[in-house]
Write an enzyme that holds these catalytic residues in place. Structure first.
Site, short mmCIF file in Angstrom:
data_model
loop_
_atom_site.label_atom_id
_atom_site.label_comp_id
_atom_site.label_asym_id
_atom_site.label_seq_id
_atom_site.Cartn_x
_atom_site.Cartn_y
_atom_site.Cartn_z
N HIS A 321 0.62 -1.01 0.16
CA HIS A 321 -0.34 0.18 0.01
C HIS A 321 0.46 1.32 -0.08
CE1 HIS A 321 -3.78 -2.16 0.59
NE2 HIS A 321 -3.10 -2.42 1.43
N LYS A 508 -7.95 14.59 3.79
CA LYS A 508 -7.38 12.90 4.92
C LYS A 508 -6.74 12.86 5.64
CE LYS A 508 -5.94 13.95 0.16
NZ LYS A 508 -6.48 12.77 -0.99
N ARG A 509 -5.34 11.73 5.75
CA ARG A 509 -4.56 11.73 6.55
C ARG A 509 -3.15 13.08 6.30
NH1 ARG A 509 -2.76 8.05 10.40
NH2 ARG A 509 -1.26 10.01 11.37
N LYS A 514 1.13 14.19 0.66
CA LYS A 514 -0.14 14.58 0.39
C LYS A 514 -0.21 16.09 -0.44
CE LYS A 514 -2.31 11.22 2.86
NZ LYS A 514 -3.08 9.44 1.99
N THR A 615 -8.56 6.58 -1.89
CA THR A 615 -10.02 6.36 -2.12
C THR A 615 -10.74 7.85 -2.39
OG1 THR A 615 -9.75 5.89 -0.35
CG2 THR A 615 -9.42 3.91 -1.46
N LYS A 619 -14.31 8.37 -4.32
CA LYS A 619 -15.59 8.99 -2.85
C LYS A 619 -15.79 10.16 -3.35
CE LYS A 619 -13.98 6.21 1.14
NZ LYS A 619 -13.08 6.30 1.78
C1 26V Z 1 3.53 6.59 4.33
C2 26V Z 1 3.91 7.34 5.32
C3 26V Z 1 4.56 8.02 4.78
C4 26V Z 1 5.44 9.14 5.11
C5 26V Z 1 5.67 8.47 7.11
C6 26V Z 1 5.78 7.54 7.77
C7 26V Z 1 3.91 6.54 6.34
C8 26V Z 1 3.47 5.79 7.14
C9 26V Z 1 2.72 5.33 6.43
C10 26V Z 1 2.05 5.46 5.27
C11 26V Z 1 0.99 4.47 4.42
C12 26V Z 1 0.35 3.35 5.22
C13 26V Z 1 -0.42 2.57 4.39
C14 26V Z 1 -1.29 3.53 3.89
O1 26V Z 1 -1.86 4.00 4.46
N1 26V Z 1 -1.57 3.39 2.73
C15 26V Z 1 -2.80 4.16 1.98
O2 26V Z 1 -3.09 2.47 1.12
C16 26V Z 1 -4.50 3.17 1.08
C17 26V Z 1 -4.89 1.69 0.90
O3 26V Z 1 -4.88 0.92 -0.44
C18 26V Z 1 -4.15 4.10 -0.57
O4 26V Z 1 -5.79 4.44 -1.32
C19 26V Z 1 -3.46 5.28 -0.23
O5 26V Z 1 -3.00 5.80 -1.35
C20 26V Z 1 -2.10 4.70 0.64
O6 26V Z 1 -1.65 5.69 1.27
#
Ligand code: 26V
Length: 774
Positions: A321, A508-509, A514, A615, A619
């Site tokens: 992901h 979003k987060r 982002k 996602t 929506k």
């Molecule tokens: C990203 C980052 C970025 C930098 C700092 C630490 C950190 C930690 C976690 C993440 C993302 C973790 C995985 C995640 O939530 N991915 C999301 O998954 C969604 C469902 O597939 C997708 O739509 C999003 O684009 C994706 O960010």
């Protein structure tokens, strides 16, 4: 009122339990293959409306309650929002579970019954403050505790090796800590098809086994209680890492033990395990399931390595992901060695054999080392997932291509047959039908209601998009939804927003990739422009909602900036006539249900190549918003469908971004120095316009001293142009409505029903249990 909600919820659950039992029985009788979706997160949101709608009893219940003088909407508000997830990954898991049942496929979601969900966000003096989310404090009507299905999971201890008379070595854990894992089951009810699957959440309780020698009773109780305390934020710091590892092993071990126990009761051996189960790994978090299945097959059921491995690698499928390297999981060897000594040995052996295999395939020792699961005293979870699974997929075409070309290129070159793409989706029933009934009513009057079970039928709307009366009707619906959001904002933020203004939404987060910051910089630009010109092309309302990880200082600083800019703009007598800025506190599923239908512009402005899919983009598209975004994640696929006329693209492409990183030629300071508009914006962070001189240093330093890792300045001018295009388009309201209608018409692809069918056809190979409503 809470009691009334409880009674209604319990009635609904009992009603569903008939179908629940039937689905279980049919799956067993027919020996249907099932998916076990392993995920550390399920961001369910509320379930009452969804469950009643899926059971087809919502309207009867609503009218019945009304006769008793009870307003069902007031009861709906009593339900707590189950927030067992950080963001996209957790919500995706929830959408997939809904579609799995709604498409008639059998399966389980498995996770942890966290006592506290993701933190609740309060904004105090413009800053984020985290407070605990006590989602279980009034109980949870949807769950059923199943003590009979409890299993024991073991941690720590020493390995005892014993050779039997056949020369086989047996491994046993001595002096370990036992935890009792008790499942709580929640029904996942399919849409009007009677199929009801299970979300199984495991909870830790003290075991009655002996304590390890060196452990005292109190610390054991505390540790057990701590295990399911809370969900980890996505960039959690060092502290508590061991606990997270414990959580991961806890729920995968409990699940696999109970699956194998069940299987052993009905089958002579485990050879057919891959025909009956697929274990899907939602990111690497549950990856210890791979060595754990090996352990169970070998240590408990006496399989030889090769046979156990053959079964194991045919059972697992893995979804990646993110391409952000800092988010790819790695665990220090000594953590795993201490907490899970036997699992560590198995990982070592998996790795030894894998390195050997790569060497045999390529003759290249360095390559074999570089692809290793164990490197630099760390266990690398993504390589382990790739090695132990028969399928690896990304979550949008671009993302899957990047996995193959970039971060997993070595693995792809050697094992191309493992790699797939499955573009994400959202359950269009929750995100349109149930929570935007105004738009649904319009749609059904035009194209009937078949789109509810078959989202591709939304395309019938294309034939109506040119009709001015339909366009006008759409605008009216949008107005109603904006009114609802405006009322919410007035009640919660005390800000009166103009429903005739363009609602520009980024929810979003909060992450630097982002680029909420790009959005804020544009708002600052508009603020100066309007202050100067005392006029504006159109009126705008900028709406944000976002939680920042508690330890993520930059992200928190961006929240402060948004609120500081909001205060300045909204209180400026002239500027506030043309624009407002709103930060909605505590973004969660229920908030999204109010915000998504009201969006005019959907901001999807991540640095190209960084957002795996997104996602929220789907929506808002489904609810008739126009995407303003980069060619990133699923935006690429949205653009392929709606084309340039119905989406506003801007900015670097992902290949440009890759090149800029490689060539090290990007110089943010140069852009700052040469561009007067940009200079003014950046300077405003320091000159007291929005707060004390050092208030936004995290942001300032990121751009000026750390060279703007996500190319905010590089993309700024193109973003301003894109915003101008939005304003021009918005001025012709009927044409605007046409674009929105076309977005809805093409959104069928992004139903998670389609996502589930892709998984089923390409990866899971399940069969439907057909059972539709009479
Ligand atoms: C990203 C980052 C970025 C930098 C700092 C630490 C950190 C930690 C976690 C993440 C993302 C973790 C995985 C995640 O939530 N991915 C999301 O998954 C969604 C469902 O597939 C997708 O739509 C999003 O684009 C994706 O960010």
């Amino acid at each position: 009122m809470n009691e009334q909600y409880d009674i209604l919820g319990t009635m609904v659950r009992d009603y569903a339990s008939i179908y629940w039992k039937e689905t279980k029985e049919k799956t067993q009788q027919r020996k249907s293959k099932q998916v076990f979706y392993f995920s550390m997160e399920f961001l369910l949101g509320r379930l009452l409306v969804n469950n009643m709608q899926n059971l087809g009893i919502y309207h009867i219940a609503r009218d019945g309650l009304q006769d008793l003088g009870i307003n069902i909407h007031e009861l709906e508000e009593k339900e707590t929002d189950a927030g067992l997830g950080n963001g996209g990954l957790g919500r995706l898991a929830a959408c997939l579970m809904d579609s799995l049942a709604s498409c008639g496929y059998p399966g389980f979601g498995v996770s942890i019954r966290y006592e506290y969900g993701f933190f609740r966000q309060k904004i105090v003096n413009g800053r984020q403050v985290e407070v605990p989310d006590q989602w279980l404090s009034l109980g949870n009507v949807w769950e059923i505790r199943k003590p009979k299905h409890a299993v024991e999971v073991r941690f720590y201890g020493e390995i005892d090796r014993r050779q039997d008379e056949h020369g086989r070595i047996h491994f046993q854990l001595k002096n370990c800590e036992h935890v009792r894992c008790v499942p709580y089951d929640i029904p996942i009810i399919g849409y009007k098809n009677k199929i009801t699957n299970t979300l199984r959440l495991w909870s830790a309780e003290p075991s009655s086994e002996n304590l390890p020698r060196d452990k005292d009773f109190h610390s054991y109780l505390n540790e057990t209680r701590e295990l399911c305390h809370g969900l980890y934020p996505d960039d959690s710091t060092e502290k508590g890492k061991l606990l997270r590892l414990k959580q991961q092993y806890f729920f995968v071990s409990a699940t696999l033990q109970s699956v194998l126990r069940n299987h052993a009761r009905r089958n002579p051996d485990f050879e057919n395990l891959p025909e009956l189960y697929v274990f899907h790994l939602n990111d690497t978090h549950p990856i210890l399931a791979i060595p754990e299945l090996m352990r169970l097959l070998m240590d408990e059921y006496l399989y030889e390595w090769n046979d156990a491995w053959e079964i194991t690698r045919r059972c697992f499928a893995y979804t990646n992901h993110t391409v952000m390297t800092e988010a790819l999981e790695r665990w220090p060897i000594n953590f795993v060695q201490t907490l899970l000594p036997r699992i560590y040995l198995i990982i070592e052996e998996i790795n030894r054999r894998f390195e050997k295999q790569v060497f045999e395939m390529t003759g290249n020792y360095d390559l074999a080392r570089s692809m290793s699961i164990i490197k630099d005293q760390m266990i690398h979870m993504a390589p382990m997932a790739i090695v132990g699974s028969y399928s690896v997929n990304g979550v949008a075409q671009l993302h899957s291509d990047i996995l193959k070309a970039d971060i997993f290129n070595n693995y792809y070159t050697l094992f191309p047959e493992k790699f797939f793409n499955v573009t994400n989706g959202i359950t269009h029933r929750r995100w349109l039908v149930f929570f935007n009934r105004h738009l649904t009513k319009l749609l059904t009057s035009l194209i009937g209601n078949t789109f509810i079970s078959d989202a591709s039928d939304l395309s019938k709307l294309v034939a109506h998009a040119d009709d001015p009366s339909v366009q006008a009707a759409f605008l009216q619906v949008k107005q109603i939804r904006k009114d609802i959001l405006a009322k919410y904002i007035l009640a919660h933020n005390g800000i009166a927003v103009d429903v005739n203004s363009l609602f520009d939404v980024q929810v979003k987060r909060l992450h630097s990739y982002k680029r909420q910051l790009l959005n804020v910089f544009h708002i600052i630009y508009q603020y100066f422009k309007i202050k100067n010109e005392q006029n504006s092309d159109i009126k705008r309302t900028y709406i944000f909602a976002a939680k920042a990880a508690p330890s993520y200082r930059f992200a928190k600083n961006v929240i402060e900036l948004i609120n500081a800019v909001a205060a300045k703009v909204n209180n400026d007598a002239i500027v506030s006539k043309f624009m407002k800025v709103v930060f909605i506190e505590n973004y969660d599923v229920s908030k999204a249900e109010i915000i998504m239908p009201a969006a005019d512009i959907s901001e999807q402005i991540s640095t190209a190549g960084k957002e795996a899919s997104g996602t929220g983009n789907m929506k808002m598209m489904l609810n008739g918003a126009i995407t303003l975004g980069t060619l990133d994640g699923a935006n690429v696929e949205i653009h392929e469908l709606v084309k340039d006329e119905n989406m506003i693209l801007f900015g670097l492409r992902s290949e440009d971004v890759t090149r800029l990183y490689q060539e090290h030629r990007y110089n943010a300071y140069e852009i700052y120095r040469n561009d007067a508009n940009i200079r003014r914006i950046i300077d405003s962070l320091k000159d007291g316009t929005f707060g004390p001189e050092s208030a936004f240093d995290e942001i300032y330093n990121e751009i000026i001293y750390k060279n703007d890792e996500f190319f905010v300045l590089q993309d700024f001018n193109d973003y301003v142009k894109a915003q101008q295009t939005a304003a021009i388009w918005y001025q012709n309201q009927l044409q605007w409505a046409k674009k929105c209608l076309l977005n809805i018409a093409f959104a069928g692809k992004f139903s998670s029903d389609r996502t589930i069918r892709d998984y089923v056809e390409n990866i899971w190979q399940l069969k439907e249990i057909v059972e539709y409503e009479d």
